[in-house]
Design an enzyme around this catalytic site. Structure first.
Site, short mmCIF file in Angstrom:
data_model
loop_
_atom_site.label_atom_id
_atom_site.label_comp_id
_atom_site.label_asym_id
_atom_site.label_seq_id
_atom_site.Cartn_x
_atom_site.Cartn_y
_atom_site.Cartn_z
N ARG A 185 0.85 -1.20 0.00
CA ARG A 185 0.00 0.00 0.00
C ARG A 185 0.88 1.24 0.00
O ARG A 185 1.81 1.37 0.79
CB ARG A 185 -0.89 0.00 1.24
CG ARG A 185 -1.63 1.31 1.52
CD ARG A 185 -2.51 1.13 2.75
NE ARG A 185 -3.16 2.37 3.18
CZ ARG A 185 -2.82 3.06 4.27
NH1 ARG A 185 -1.82 2.63 5.05
NH2 ARG A 185 -3.47 4.16 4.59
N ARG B 58 -10.74 19.69 8.98
CA ARG B 58 -9.99 20.15 10.16
C ARG B 58 -10.46 21.54 10.56
O ARG B 58 -10.89 22.33 9.72
CB ARG B 58 -8.48 20.19 9.87
CG ARG B 58 -7.90 18.83 9.49
CD ARG B 58 -6.40 18.91 9.27
NE ARG B 58 -5.84 17.65 8.82
CZ ARG B 58 -5.52 16.64 9.62
NH1 ARG B 58 -5.70 16.76 10.93
NH2 ARG B 58 -5.03 15.52 9.14
N THR C 11 -6.16 -1.46 10.19
CA THR C 11 -5.96 -0.47 11.25
C THR C 11 -5.66 -1.10 12.61
O THR C 11 -6.47 -1.85 13.16
CB THR C 11 -7.16 0.49 11.41
OG1 THR C 11 -7.63 0.90 10.14
CG2 THR C 11 -6.74 1.71 12.19
N LYS D 13 -13.22 2.18 1.19
CA LYS D 13 -12.90 2.12 2.62
C LYS D 13 -14.16 2.47 3.41
O LYS D 13 -14.72 3.56 3.26
CB LYS D 13 -11.77 3.09 2.94
CG LYS D 13 -10.46 2.71 2.28
CD LYS D 13 -9.42 3.80 2.41
CE LYS D 13 -8.97 4.01 3.84
NZ LYS D 13 -7.88 5.03 3.92
#
Length: 479
Positions: A35, A76, A276, A218
């Site tokens: 990846r 953000r 993860t 994802k």
């Protein structure tokens, strides 16, 4: 290189694993594909990494897949006059469109799509959920919130929106530029799409990609779960991205979601990657925790196609050890006496297609007669996917004349991919399958294999034939 396991390992490249020698070691340790995280990779670095992976591929003679992971929309807050502020539960805090340094009462939110979409009652999670806000008022230019929990917020912390569906797609301008660079190389097999919310998010990418890469969605937002069947149908593969999913949803619900997604993908015949924090402690320690070993084992027991290492291989102190450990866990689980029963209990009903019927028959015959291997000729990759969907207890060798197909199938459970020319006739088809099964270590003289292919030969999507063959006494000729 014969792997003694079915589940595949996806290793992320980074500062600890970007040179060719380390990539070679990771592959030897068990990494089946790599990846490249576009959040941290320039186009130049991406091309360099691709070149190094392909050099290792040529050296080892086995197809290696490459996944480019697009960053997706990074939401953000702005900056604070003092760098950070301390808040208290119950106080009011505002996110607005004023491009000015924040204080203990407000902060700039440089995302008009959030200001427009958030409604009273929606939650806003800051800094991976460390600060939780509840919207009480919104006027499209500001969101007035109550602090529910957490006490601190600092510059540029991420914002998660578990209750809000944004009106923008999953591709940002950076993602489009990255996608163009990925496609220009003509050497990347998968593109991972971050923060998918709905099936429509896949439409733009599929239009741009035009089949040149596989699309891996994802799953990390609650909104995606509401339309998961449609997303699976439009995706070529799924990744259970548990990091952000565990922020936006109750963390205790993630294991159940992981199981649901793994089983849904298996029913659909689509590869699924579990990702993860699988061996997170190995970023700085040479061995994992017992809980991490159990986590990896759970994914393997569930029949996931692949398990992924992130920072463990990209930036950790023990990248090779992390891959080695993951491979060791997988091998041990797949030899556990409980493993076959768990895998077989989830076996989906075949779809009413020729490829599914042939794959079902190949698995049943191979298991009944205790054959050494199933060998499937696959040009598009569909026959390989169908063979893997059956989760047979004998090895599956996928033969393809298309290098891109073999590389893309490197993420699929149980497939040992070999690039070879199309067979010229039926005799050549059998001989070639027997020679490769022998050469790759899946059979010895006198062993039997079963071969699935399509007639006329070389016609994609025409799988319609099964043939049982012996590996000849010289290990070369099918009899």
């Amino acid at each position: 290189m014969k792997r003694l396991r079915n589940v595949k390992i996806l290793a992320t490249l980074g500062p600890a694993s970007s040179d060719e020698d380390m990539i070679r070691k990771l592959h030897a340790a068990g990494a089946d594909l790599f990846r490249i995280n576009m959040s941290h990779s320039s186009h130049e670095l991406m091309r360099t990494l691709i070149g190094r992976i392909r050099a290792v591929e040529r050296e080892c003679g086995r197809p290696i897949g490459i996944l480019a992971d697009l960053q997706g929309p990074k939401l953000r807050v702005g900056k604070f006059a003092e760098g950070s502020v301390t808040l208290s539960a119950g106080q009011t805090f505002v996110l607005d469109n004023r491009d000015e340094p924040g204080d203990s009462t407000r902060v700039f939110l440089p995302h008009p799509e959030i200001l427009e979409a958030v409604q009273p009652g929606h939650r806003l999670l800051i800094d991976d959920g460390r600060l939780q806000l509840l919207a009480v008022e919104s006027d499209k230019t500001s969101i007035t919130c109550t602090v529910v929990s957490g006490t601190k917020i600092s510059d540029r912390k991420g914002v998660s929106l578990p209750d809000t569906t944004l009106g923008v797609g999953a591709l940002t301008e950076k993602d489009r530029a990255d996608l163009d660079a990925v496609l220009a190389t003509n050497d990347v097999d998968w593109v991972a799409l971050s923060f998918i919310q709905r099936p429509e998010d896949l439409a733009e990418v599929r239009k741009i990609a035009r089949g040149r890469v596989g699309l891996m969605s994802k799953i990390e937002k609650p909104q995606a779960l509401e339309r998961i069947d449609e997303i699976i149908e439009l995706s070529d593969a799924l990744m259970v991205a548990r990091g952000d999913l565990g922020v936006e949803m109750p963390i205790e619900s993630v294991p159940g979601i992981q199981k649901q997604l793994t089983r849904a993908c298996r029913r659909a015949g689509k590869p699924v990657v579990v990702a993860t924090q699988m061996l997170e402690s190995m970023i700085s320690a040479p061995v994992p925790t017992r809980a991490e070993v159990s986590d990896v084992a759970t994914a393997v027991f569930e029949g996931a196609d692949a398990v992924m290492l992130s920072a463990e291989s990209a930036a950790g102190d023990y990248p090779v050890e992390a891959v080695t450990m993951m491979a060791s866990i997988a091998r041990k689980v797949e030899r556990d006496p409980n493993y076959p029963g768990i895998i077989y209990s989830q076996r989906p009903q075949p779809e009413a297609t020729g490829a599914d019927a042939i794959s079902l028959a190949a698995r049943q015959i191979a298991e009944t007669l205790n054959l050494s291997a199933i060998v499937c000729y696959t040009s598009s990759g569909n026959t390989g996917l169908r063979a893997a969907r059956e989760r047979p207890n004998v090895p599956v060798i996928a033969l393809s004349p298309v290098y891109q197909t073999a590389r893309r199938l490197s993420v699929v459970w149980g497939l040992h991919c070999v690039v070879t020319e199309d067979a010229t006739d039926l005799d050549d088809m059998v001989d070639r399958a027997c020679r490769i099964a022998f050469r790759e270590g899946f059979g010895k003289p006198g062993d039997r294999i079963i071969i699935s292919a399509g007639v006329p030969l070389g016609t994609p999507g025409s799988t319609n034939m099964l043939r049982i063959a012996y590996i000849g006494s010289d290990g070369m000729t099918g009899i």
